[in-house]
Design a protein around this motif. Structure first.
Motif, PDB file in Angstrom:
ATOM      1  N   THR A   8    -145.208  33.863  28.175  1.00  0.00           N
ATOM      2  CA  THR A   8    -144.727  32.476  28.155  1.00  0.00           C
ATOM      3  C   THR A   8    -143.205  32.389  28.120  1.00  0.00           C
ATOM      4  OG1 THR A   8    -144.772  32.338  25.731  1.00  0.00           O
ATOM      5  CG2 THR A   8    -146.803  31.783  26.918  1.00  0.00           C
ATOM      6  N   GLY A   9    -142.573  33.387  27.529  1.00  0.00           N
ATOM      7  CA  GLY A   9    -141.111  33.385  27.433  1.00  0.00           C
ATOM      8  C   GLY A   9    -140.573  32.462  26.358  1.00  0.00           C
ATOM      9  N   ASP A  10    -141.444  31.835  25.571  1.00  0.00           N
ATOM     10  CA  ASP A  10    -141.006  30.833  24.595  1.00  0.00           C
ATOM     11  C   ASP A  10    -140.073  31.429  23.526  1.00  0.00           C
ATOM     12  OD1 ASP A  10    -142.423  28.884  25.904  1.00  0.00           O
ATOM     13  OD2 ASP A  10    -144.182  29.010  24.599  1.00  0.00           O
ATOM     14  N   THR A  11    -140.463  32.572  22.974  1.00  0.00           N
ATOM     15  CA  THR A  11    -139.659  33.178  21.905  1.00  0.00           C
ATOM     16  C   THR A  11    -138.277  33.570  22.411  1.00  0.00           C
ATOM     17  OG1 THR A  11    -141.653  34.030  20.813  1.00  0.00           O
ATOM     18  CG2 THR A  11    -139.549  35.037  20.219  1.00  0.00           C
ATOM     19  N   ASP A  12    -138.249  34.210  23.571  1.00  0.00           N
ATOM     20  CA  ASP A  12    -136.958  34.618  24.141  1.00  0.00           C
ATOM     21  C   ASP A  12    -136.120  33.403  24.518  1.00  0.00           C
ATOM     22  OD1 ASP A  12    -137.297  37.375  23.928  1.00  0.00           O
ATOM     23  OD2 ASP A  12    -138.454  37.465  25.774  1.00  0.00           O
ATOM     24  N   LEU A  13    -136.778  32.347  24.949  1.00  0.00           N
ATOM     25  CA  LEU A  13    -136.054  31.129  25.310  1.00  0.00           C
ATOM     26  C   LEU A  13    -135.316  30.572  24.098  1.00  0.00           C
ATOM     27  CD1 LEU A  13    -135.378  28.821  27.279  1.00  0.00           C
ATOM     28  CD2 LEU A  13    -137.501  27.717  26.561  1.00  0.00           C
ATOM     29  N   GLN A  65    -122.451  17.178  30.786  1.00  0.00           N
ATOM     30  CA  GLN A  65    -122.037  17.830  32.030  1.00  0.00           C
ATOM     31  C   GLN A  65    -122.915  17.418  33.204  1.00  0.00           C
ATOM     32  OE1 GLN A  65    -121.396  22.113  31.663  1.00  0.00           O
ATOM     33  NE2 GLN A  65    -121.005  21.892  29.479  1.00  0.00           N
ATOM     34  N   GLY A  66    -123.787  16.448  32.971  1.00  0.00           N
ATOM     35  CA  GLY A  66    -124.652  15.968  34.043  1.00  0.00           C
ATOM     36  C   GLY A  66    -125.822  16.883  34.332  1.00  0.00           C
ATOM     37  N   ILE A  67    -126.187  17.720  33.348  1.00  0.00           N
ATOM     38  CA  ILE A  67    -127.286  18.671  33.523  1.00  0.00           C
ATOM     39  C   ILE A  67    -128.518  18.178  32.789  1.00  0.00           C
ATOM     40  CG2 ILE A  67    -128.046  21.039  33.073  1.00  0.00           C
ATOM     41  CD1 ILE A  67    -125.106  21.873  33.126  1.00  0.00           C
ATOM     42  N   SER A  68    -129.653  18.211  33.465  1.00  0.00           N
ATOM     43  CA  SER A  68    -130.908  17.871  32.812  1.00  0.00           C
ATOM     44  C   SER A  68    -131.274  19.012  31.866  1.00  0.00           C
ATOM     45  CB  SER A  68    -132.025  17.676  33.852  1.00  0.00           C
ATOM     46  OG  SER A  68    -133.279  17.616  33.202  1.00  0.00           O
ATOM     47  N   TYR A  69    -131.303  18.718  30.578  1.00  0.00           N
ATOM     48  CA  TYR A  69    -131.567  19.761  29.587  1.00  0.00           C
ATOM     49  C   TYR A  69    -132.963  20.352  29.762  1.00  0.00           C
ATOM     50  CZ  TYR A  69    -131.544  22.117  25.033  1.00  0.00           C
ATOM     51  OH  TYR A  69    -131.586  23.062  24.035  1.00  0.00           O
ATOM     52  N   GLU A  70    -133.943  19.525  30.093  1.00  0.00           N
ATOM     53  CA  GLU A  70    -135.303  20.023  30.283  1.00  0.00           C
ATOM     54  C   GLU A  70    -135.387  20.931  31.509  1.00  0.00           C
ATOM     55  OE1 GLU A  70    -137.812  19.800  28.210  1.00  0.00           O
ATOM     56  OE2 GLU A  70    -136.420  18.769  26.872  1.00  0.00           O
ATOM     57  N   ASP A  71    -134.695  20.540  32.585  1.00  0.00           N
ATOM     58  CA  ASP A  71    -134.673  21.390  33.778  1.00  0.00           C
ATOM     59  C   ASP A  71    -133.966  22.706  33.475  1.00  0.00           C
ATOM     60  OD1 ASP A  71    -136.014  19.508  35.241  1.00  0.00           O
ATOM     61  OD2 ASP A  71    -134.242  18.752  36.294  1.00  0.00           O
ATOM     62  N   PHE A  72    -132.897  22.610  32.703  1.00  0.00           N
ATOM     63  CA  PHE A  72    -132.138  23.803  32.335  1.00  0.00           C
ATOM     64  C   PHE A  72    -133.014  24.768  31.543  1.00  0.00           C
ATOM     65  CE2 PHE A  72    -129.476  25.984  29.144  1.00  0.00           C
ATOM     66  CZ  PHE A  72    -128.656  26.708  30.000  1.00  0.00           C
ATOM     67  N   LYS A  73    -133.766  24.241  30.566  1.00  0.00           N
ATOM     68  CA  LYS A  73    -134.654  25.093  29.770  1.00  0.00           C
ATOM     69  C   LYS A  73    -135.764  25.694  30.624  1.00  0.00           C
ATOM     70  CE  LYS A  73    -135.895  22.336  26.441  1.00  0.00           C
ATOM     71  NZ  LYS A  73    -136.560  21.925  25.170  1.00  0.00           N
ATOM     72  N   GLN A  74    -136.297  24.898  31.547  1.00  0.00           N
ATOM     73  CA  GLN A  74    -137.367  25.402  32.397  1.00  0.00           C
ATOM     74  C   GLN A  74    -136.869  26.519  33.305  1.00  0.00           C
ATOM     75  OE1 GLN A  74    -140.707  24.535  32.198  1.00  0.00           O
ATOM     76  NE2 GLN A  74    -140.833  26.380  33.469  1.00  0.00           N
ATOM     77  N   MET A 124    -134.403  28.525  32.672  1.00  0.00           N
ATOM     78  CA  MET A 124    -134.174  29.699  31.834  1.00  0.00           C
ATOM     79  C   MET A 124    -135.497  30.366  31.481  1.00  0.00           C
ATOM     80  SD  MET A 124    -132.002  30.020  28.269  1.00  0.00           S
ATOM     81  CE  MET A 124    -130.446  29.703  29.100  1.00  0.00           C
ATOM     82  N   ARG A 125    -136.521  29.575  31.197  1.00  0.00           N
ATOM     83  CA  ARG A 125    -137.845  30.132  30.900  1.00  0.00           C
ATOM     84  C   ARG A 125    -138.381  30.897  32.118  1.00  0.00           C
ATOM     85  NH1 ARG A 125    -140.007  25.931  29.264  1.00  0.00           N
ATOM     86  NH2 ARG A 125    -140.277  26.288  27.031  1.00  0.00           N
ATOM     87  N   ILE A 159    -139.471  34.872  32.240  1.00  0.00           N
ATOM     88  CA  ILE A 159    -140.807  35.315  32.649  1.00  0.00           C
ATOM     89  C   ILE A 159    -140.732  36.282  33.827  1.00  0.00           C
ATOM     90  CG2 ILE A 159    -143.020  34.558  33.620  1.00  0.00           C
ATOM     91  CD1 ILE A 159    -142.670  31.940  32.042  1.00  0.00           C
ATOM     92  N   THR A 160    -139.928  35.923  34.840  1.00  0.00           N
ATOM     93  CA  THR A 160    -139.844  36.796  36.016  1.00  0.00           C
ATOM     94  C   THR A 160    -139.230  38.141  35.656  1.00  0.00           C
ATOM     95  OG1 THR A 160    -137.743  35.715  36.614  1.00  0.00           O
ATOM     96  CG2 THR A 160    -139.720  34.921  37.687  1.00  0.00           C
TER      97      THR A 160
END
Length: 204
Positions: A77-82, A108-117, A119-120, A124-125
């Motif tokens: 899931t990558g949750d812990t590393d995230l 900075q005009g960045i979607s935080y949820e998109d940013f986290k996704q 990174m997740r 995972i990859t």
């Protein structure tokens, strides 16, 4: 028809990978990211580099989606590393809370949820490649390198190794206490004339 009349936007699908889809907005974000990457790498040749790599964007997105599916199958899931990475980022930016980090991203005009996704997905990859490529997945070295090159900036880690921590043993100096005769001619006969050899004295 009523949905269109109300002005709702239906996301366009550019590719389907098994049960998952790649949308036009995802494709466009990857293009924008590539533009930023090549500018940082070589601003003078940014347009040329972008033109060379642009055609591989969709293929890279498909590769990533396949790896994400494999990660799901493996229970990664990558949750812990995230959480660890976001917290490290917060510390690096000297922010007090994770809420402050979210506010900084939004500013900075960045979607935080998109940013986290994103990174997740990177986590995972990376884990799938590290755990499966060598023994189970039939992905060639060239394919691994191609995927890495296409996501190099995404995979960069904030950690680094300080050169000061790498110790190099100095070259051993020549033995200055050795007799000058031996240094000049290692094969010299110890019984040669002019050398006071104790054995010669005993023989006399």
């Amino acid at each position: 028809l009523s949905a269109f009349a109300a002005g709702q936007v239906i996301e366009e699908v550019v590719a389907r990978v098994n049960s998952q889809i790649i949308t036009l907005s995802e494709f466009q974000r990857s293009k924008d990211q590539l533009k930023d990457d090549v500018k940082q790498q070589d601003a003078a040749n940014a347009d040329k580099l972008f033109s060379q790599r642009e055609k591989g964007i969709l293929g890279d997105l498909i590769d990533q989606q396949l790896l994400l599916e494999k990660g799901k199958d493996l229970g990664i899931t990558g949750d812990t590393d995230l959480i660890k990475r976001l917290d490290q980022m917060r510390k690096d930016m000297k922010l007090e809370t994770m809420e402050d980090l979210e506010k900084a991203a939004t500013a900075q005009g960045i979607s935080y949820e998109d940013f986290k996704q994103n990174m997740r997905n990177q986590i995972i990859t990376q884990k799938v490649i590290g755990e499966e490529v060598g023994s189970h997945l039939s992905i060639t070295t060239d394919e691994q390198q191609k995927f890495y090159d296409g996501h190099k900036s995404e995979m960069e880690q904030p950690e680094s190794i300080k050169l000061s921590e790498i110790l190099i043993a100095p070259e051993k100096p020549a033995d200055k206490t050795a007799p000058a005769k031996a240094r000049e001619d290692p094969s010299a006969d110890p019984n040669a004339a002019g050398v006071d050899n104790p054995k010669n004295q005993a023989a006399n």
